[in-house]
Design an enzyme around this catalytic site. Structure first.
Site, short mmCIF file in Angstrom:
data_model
loop_
_atom_site.label_atom_id
_atom_site.label_comp_id
_atom_site.label_asym_id
_atom_site.label_seq_id
_atom_site.Cartn_x
_atom_site.Cartn_y
_atom_site.Cartn_z
N SER A 175 27.52 27.92 72.19
CA SER A 175 28.47 27.34 72.91
C SER A 175 29.39 28.02 73.19
O SER A 175 29.74 29.44 71.93
CB SER A 175 28.44 26.09 72.55
OG SER A 175 29.89 25.76 73.42
N HIS A 176 29.69 28.28 74.55
CA HIS A 176 30.74 29.47 74.23
C HIS A 176 32.28 28.84 73.69
O HIS A 176 32.93 29.42 73.43
CB HIS A 176 31.56 29.78 76.25
CG HIS A 176 31.66 28.11 76.34
ND1 HIS A 176 31.18 26.92 77.18
CD2 HIS A 176 32.87 27.91 77.26
CE1 HIS A 176 32.11 26.47 77.46
NE2 HIS A 176 33.26 26.42 77.39
N LYS A 177 32.24 27.72 73.55
CA LYS A 177 33.19 27.47 73.10
C LYS A 177 33.16 28.25 71.35
O LYS A 177 34.38 27.65 70.47
CB LYS A 177 32.91 25.51 72.06
CG LYS A 177 32.76 25.08 73.33
CD LYS A 177 34.15 25.04 73.70
CE LYS A 177 34.47 23.86 75.31
NZ LYS A 177 35.65 23.36 75.76
N ASP A 178 32.63 28.98 71.08
CA ASP A 178 32.59 29.36 69.83
C ASP A 178 33.65 29.75 69.99
O ASP A 178 34.10 31.23 68.58
CB ASP A 178 30.91 30.59 69.69
CG ASP A 178 30.38 29.45 68.67
OD1 ASP A 178 30.45 28.28 68.69
OD2 ASP A 178 28.58 29.71 68.56
N ALA B 213 36.61 29.12 69.25
CA ALA B 213 36.76 28.70 67.77
C ALA B 213 37.67 29.65 67.32
O ALA B 213 38.32 29.83 66.29
CB ALA B 213 35.63 28.28 67.15
#
Length: 261
Positions: A95-98, A101
């Site tokens: 995920s691009h959410k890494d 984070a």
């Protein structure tokens, strides 16, 4: 597959031949001032790496464009419209959410916000509908911290399992009042629950506050936007994506607009 978000960022524009945009990892030129590490990179190394060889790849999806675009390309050699996609599902947490984070937690750590008054590590606390929670669980655990994620019953069982498998404690907003009756009371909103817990236990929890954290947007300004610009040789004309909290589109959009101004 559960947990895969931001699989593609669509980039539409007048781009050079594909061979100039996508090069095999071994042919990438090293970024100035960046020393290549020896050995196998860690998962954290792979997220928003300064090393172009470790960036998520760009692929050509031009064959999916409508017939009218193909006709335009035929009539305008040298000015073809190409549709490029950035494969953000190739991040360690899929995920691009890494990216956010890592940005939010590493910057907080540098500011000393992840430690209590006696130097003890705080528990990373975040409210999340699921996707960011998966990445925070992964990155926070890899950094050596305990992570607690608050979500609600709308979160799919697959994402709940993903969060737990990445090492975090998962709390559901509907039942968190039973865990902290004197703090949560009857509050069921998971974002407000995050605030209440940090207010009650400031030395125990670090609030990620993803929805109001400026490091969220800066993560994409300093990495995703820059990577897209470099991987398209600065010839990207349009950037298209699905939005959620808005951090990605604000960060990438600001970078691309500044570079193309």
């Amino acid at each position: 597959m559960a947990g895969i978000t931001g699989a593609f960022y669509a980039v539409l524009g007048y781009l050079p031949p594909l061979s100039r945009v996508i090069s095999p990892p071994e042919t990438h030129v090293q970024a100035p001032g960046v020393a290549r590490k020896t050995g196998v990179p860690t998962p954290l190394d792979l997220i928003s790496s300064p090393d172009p060889a470790l960036w998520t790849r760009m692929v050509d999806l031009s064959s999916l464009l409508p017939t009218s675009v193909h006709q335009f390309n035929t009539l305008n050699p040298g000015s073809e419209i190409k549709l490029m996609a950035k494969c953000e599902h190739m991040n360690p947490g899929m995920s691009h959410k890494d990216r956010i984070a890592k940005s939010m937690l590493e910057r907080a750590e540098k500011r000393g916000e992840l430690r209590g008054p006696n130097g003890e590590k705080k528990t990373i606390l975040a409210s999340s509908s699921g996707n960011t929670g998966c990445s925070l669980a992964l990155v926070g655990t890899l950094m050596g911290y305990d992570v607690s994620i608050i979500t609600n019953a709308k979160c799919s069982s697959e994402k709940c399992c993903h969060i737990r498998s990445n090492g975090a404690t998962l709390w559901l907003a509907e039942s968190l009042g039973e865990e902290f009756p004197d703090v949560i009371g009857t509050e069921k909103d998971y974002m407000k629950q995050e605030d209440l817990l940090v207010e009650a236990y400031p030395d125990r929890f670090f609030s990620v506050n993803q929805y109001g954290n400026v490091d969220n947007m800066e993560a994409h300004y300093g990495s995703t936007g820059m990577e897209i610009w470099e991987q398209t040789n600065g010839e990207v004309s349009h950037f298209v994506m699905a939005g959620s909290t808005g951090g990605t589109i604000m960060g990438v959009g600001r970078y691309l607009k500044e570079k193309s101004a």
